[in-house]
Design a protein around this motif. Structure first.
Motif, short mmCIF file in Angstrom:
data_model
loop_
_atom_site.label_atom_id
_atom_site.label_comp_id
_atom_site.label_asym_id
_atom_site.label_seq_id
_atom_site.Cartn_x
_atom_site.Cartn_y
_atom_site.Cartn_z
N TYR A 16 0.09 -9.31 48.93
CA TYR A 16 0.97 -8.69 49.79
C TYR A 16 0.51 -8.71 51.11
O TYR A 16 1.42 -8.38 52.21
CB TYR A 16 1.18 -7.21 49.08
CG TYR A 16 2.31 -7.37 48.19
CD1 TYR A 16 3.55 -7.14 48.55
CD2 TYR A 16 1.95 -7.72 46.82
CE1 TYR A 16 4.67 -7.57 47.54
CE2 TYR A 16 3.09 -7.77 45.85
CZ TYR A 16 4.41 -7.63 46.08
OH TYR A 16 5.28 -7.67 45.31
N ARG A 74 6.71 -12.41 56.13
CA ARG A 74 7.95 -11.92 56.34
C ARG A 74 8.01 -11.75 57.90
O ARG A 74 9.15 -12.07 58.61
CB ARG A 74 8.07 -10.62 55.73
CG ARG A 74 9.23 -10.01 55.87
CD ARG A 74 9.48 -8.67 55.12
NE ARG A 74 10.56 -7.85 55.46
CZ ARG A 74 10.48 -6.82 56.56
NH1 ARG A 74 9.46 -6.75 57.52
NH2 ARG A 74 11.69 -6.24 56.89
N ALA A 108 6.15 -2.15 46.24
CA ALA A 108 6.27 -3.47 47.03
C ALA A 108 7.11 -3.30 48.13
O ALA A 108 7.12 -3.91 49.03
CB ALA A 108 6.46 -4.50 45.80
N TYR A 109 8.36 -2.51 47.87
CA TYR A 109 9.37 -2.53 48.88
C TYR A 109 8.47 -1.71 50.08
O TYR A 109 9.01 -2.21 51.23
CB TYR A 109 10.39 -1.60 48.42
CG TYR A 109 11.39 -2.22 47.53
CD1 TYR A 109 12.23 -3.24 47.83
CD2 TYR A 109 11.46 -1.98 46.26
CE1 TYR A 109 13.24 -3.95 47.18
CE2 TYR A 109 12.51 -2.38 45.25
CZ TYR A 109 13.14 -3.38 45.72
OH TYR A 109 14.08 -3.90 44.90
N ASP A 160 13.76 0.78 49.04
CA ASP A 160 13.55 -0.13 49.81
C ASP A 160 13.21 0.46 51.12
O ASP A 160 13.18 -0.36 52.14
CB ASP A 160 14.90 -1.30 49.88
CG ASP A 160 16.12 -0.74 50.32
OD1 ASP A 160 16.36 0.60 50.31
OD2 ASP A 160 17.15 -1.47 50.38
N ASP A 176 10.26 -5.19 43.62
CA ASP A 176 10.31 -6.48 44.67
C ASP A 176 9.01 -7.12 44.48
O ASP A 176 8.28 -7.71 45.54
CB ASP A 176 10.24 -5.77 46.04
CG ASP A 176 10.66 -6.69 46.98
OD1 ASP A 176 11.42 -7.73 46.76
OD2 ASP A 176 10.48 -6.56 48.49
N LEU A 177 8.36 -7.43 43.31
CA LEU A 177 7.51 -8.33 43.08
C LEU A 177 7.74 -9.63 42.95
O LEU A 177 9.27 -9.95 42.91
CB LEU A 177 6.96 -8.22 41.74
CG LEU A 177 6.08 -6.69 41.43
CD1 LEU A 177 5.61 -6.68 39.80
CD2 LEU A 177 4.83 -6.67 42.24
N PRO A 178 6.99 -10.78 43.19
CA PRO A 178 7.72 -12.27 43.40
C PRO A 178 8.22 -12.52 41.89
O PRO A 178 9.14 -13.56 41.94
CB PRO A 178 6.36 -13.00 43.45
CG PRO A 178 5.36 -12.11 44.17
CD PRO A 178 5.70 -10.52 43.70
N SER A 186 10.23 -10.19 40.32
CA SER A 186 11.41 -9.49 40.11
C SER A 186 12.62 -9.89 40.26
O SER A 186 12.68 -10.84 41.24
CB SER A 186 11.19 -8.22 40.85
OG SER A 186 10.22 -7.46 40.75
N LYS A 205 15.21 -9.07 41.89
CA LYS A 205 15.71 -8.80 43.14
C LYS A 205 14.91 -9.41 44.17
O LYS A 205 15.30 -9.41 45.37
CB LYS A 205 15.97 -7.38 43.47
CG LYS A 205 17.13 -6.67 42.65
CD LYS A 205 17.28 -5.33 42.81
CE LYS A 205 18.52 -4.67 42.01
NZ LYS A 205 18.68 -3.45 42.49
N PHE A 206 13.79 -9.92 43.93
CA PHE A 206 13.05 -10.66 45.00
C PHE A 206 13.65 -11.63 45.78
O PHE A 206 14.18 -12.62 45.33
CB PHE A 206 11.66 -11.20 44.42
CG PHE A 206 10.67 -11.44 45.17
CD1 PHE A 206 9.78 -10.68 45.90
CD2 PHE A 206 10.41 -12.90 45.59
CE1 PHE A 206 8.77 -11.07 46.85
CE2 PHE A 206 9.47 -13.45 46.45
CZ PHE A 206 8.67 -12.33 47.21
N ASP A 207 13.67 -11.58 47.14
CA ASP A 207 14.31 -12.50 48.08
C ASP A 207 13.24 -13.40 48.47
O ASP A 207 12.62 -12.94 49.71
CB ASP A 207 14.99 -11.84 49.06
CG ASP A 207 15.84 -12.93 49.83
OD1 ASP A 207 16.01 -14.05 49.67
OD2 ASP A 207 16.94 -12.24 50.83
#
Length: 465
Positions: free
Chosen positions: A20, A27, A135-136, A311, A358-360, A362, A364-366
């Motif tokens: 992270y 990011r 994670a978020y 988030d 929001d884990l890699p 998950s 929904k992970f972008d």
């Protein structure tokens, strides 16, 4: 066995920190961080290293130099300045935040070791790292409240150990992180009084918390805000009273109004997501459940949606308290039920993390948030024209890359002000990526006396004529 368990827990924390820290930095460096709040906090720390303690031109969208302490009470930042000074850039703050969140697993491990037989602690550490909001929070810029996770966890651990002085010191540290931490102290005081029957320690926690909250909200913040009142209660809690006293009055005279404010689908969804991964075991923790009420209260009674969203950063204080109280609830279960129940907690944590986190891995992970869009490549060199001491107004991901200066403005909230340079990005328009809105922005800035000196697809650098 104990040494091996500790090694595994440490390995989980180290792996989390490495992954992270890397993702947070990527990011930012790919222009997906924001002026509010990474740019804001970077400017605050940079100004402090330049002899202007906690000065900002973005906090509360006030485009004049002012103290962050008039917005949020965060004197703990002074303890972090030496680390920032060693590498004065946003990346330092992101790594510090990741370390702070990774350290939140330490009191979880110690509490599980204290309350449960060997073998369980490492699984509770895993459950902590799988919590949906964690994670978020880590990947959403940098925020002061994330620093509260470990101290709150240690406060609970020291209460269970019966170490009153250490508990009070941890609580005091949280009071220096953000103003609402004193409310959480009230929850600790209530638990010590009703659950531990230690009235002296409870009185110290309760009296200290109430006095700290009143002093910060009524005295400290208005002092640094040139007499202005604390800005985050009236509007956000207008539906339930608009002030601490008003909320208490509403609770007594019109409790249905409180119930209506709580029974909102998005708030229910938030609560299920936060507590679902640990199977709601916090509700079985007896009087320790009181620890959660202050945080849940100020999050769920608010009408400001980010306060009850996964988030955003606001749920950070819940992280160690949810897992800590879940451990206490789990410890009350029959010995024969613990092994299958622990398996269910791990399975639930994995499912919730995959479905909502929001884990890699998950759903929904972008992954696009960690690579730079190709349209930036030809545009970024043009930013070299901006002098280090120039006044700049910027949009979207640019303020956090131009924040090491005394005057930086967030264009979307503050406009151009007196900027010499303006940097626009259609990724920051509302609606996002709307070219018509972007073109209107450029035209508006040009009409204010600026000329475009560089551009790209959805990008513009303008200089004051």
């Amino acid at each position: 066995m104990v040494r091996r368990e500790g090694g595994v827990a440490l390995g989980l924390a180290a792996a989390y920190f490495i992954v992270y820290s890397t993702l947070s930095v990527l990011r930012h460096e790919s222009y997906h961080s924001f002026g509010l709040d990474l740019g804001l906090f970077d400017q605050v720390f940079w100004n402090t290293t330049q002899g202007r303690p906690l000065e900002s031109t973005m906090s509360q969208a006030m485009p004049v130099p002012h103290s962050l302490l008039g917005d949020h009470f965060t004197p703990v930042f002074f303890l972090l300045v030496p680390f920032y000074f060693a590498f004065p850039h946003p990346e330092t703050l992101l790594v510090i935040q990741t370390l702070a969140l990774a350290l939140g697993a330490w009191p979880v491990y110690l509490l599980a070791r204290l309350k449960l037989p060997p073998g369980y602690a490492v699984l509770w550490v895993l459950a902590y790292f799988l919590l949906v909001p964690l994670a978020y929070i880590n990947l959403y810029d940098f925020h002061d409240v994330a620093l509260s996770v470990a101290p709150l966890g240690f406060a609970l651990y020291f209460v269970e150990r019966g170490r009153g002085i250490a508990f009070l010191l941890c609580l005091l540290l949280t009071f220096l992180i953000k103003e609402e931490m004193a409310l959480i102290g009230v929850g600790f005081g209530a638990y010590v009084l009703l659950g531990k029957r230690d009235w002296r320690l409870a009185l110290a926690a309760l009296a200290g918390s109430v006095l700290a909250f009143v002093a910060v909200i009524q005295v400290a913040i208005p002092f640094f805000a040139a007499g202005h009142a604390y800005p985050y209660i009236g509007d956000r809690y207008a539906e339930v009273g608009g002030s601490p006293r008003g909320i208490l009055t509403t609770l007594v005279t019109n409790p249905l109004r409180i119930v209506r404010a709580l029974l909102v689908p998005k708030k229910i969804y938030f609560v299920v997501g936060v507590f679902g991964s640990t199977l709601g075991l916090s509700t079985l923790a007896g009087w320790a459940s009181l620890l959660l009420l202050p945080t849940l209260g100020y999050l769920l009674l608010s009408n400001y949606a980010p306060q009850f969203s996964f988030d955003s950063q606001y749920s950070a204080p819940l992280l160690s308290l949810v897992v800590g109280t879940a451990i206490l609830g789990f410890a009350r279960m029959p010995v024969t039920a613990r092994r299958p129940l622990m398996g269910a907690v791990v399975a639930s944590s994995l499912v919730f993390s995959w479905a909502y986190g929001d884990l890699p891995v998950s759903r929904k992970f972008d992954g696009t948030l960690f690579s730079t869009e190709s349209r930036y490549a030809a545009f970024l060199p043009a930013l070299g024209q901006i002098a280090p001491d120039a006044r700049v107004s910027a949009e979207n991901g640019f303020p956090s890359h131009l924040s090491e200066r005394r005057f930086i403005y967030e264009y979307g909230f503050e406009g151009v002000v007196d900027a010499e340079w303006v940097v626009l990005d259609y990724a920051g328009t509302k609606p996002k990526y709307d070219m018509a809105t972007f073109n209107a922005q450029v035209a508006s800035v040009e009409a204010a006396g600026y000329e475009e000196v560089a551009g790209g697809y959805g990008l513009a650098l303008l200089h004051k004529r």
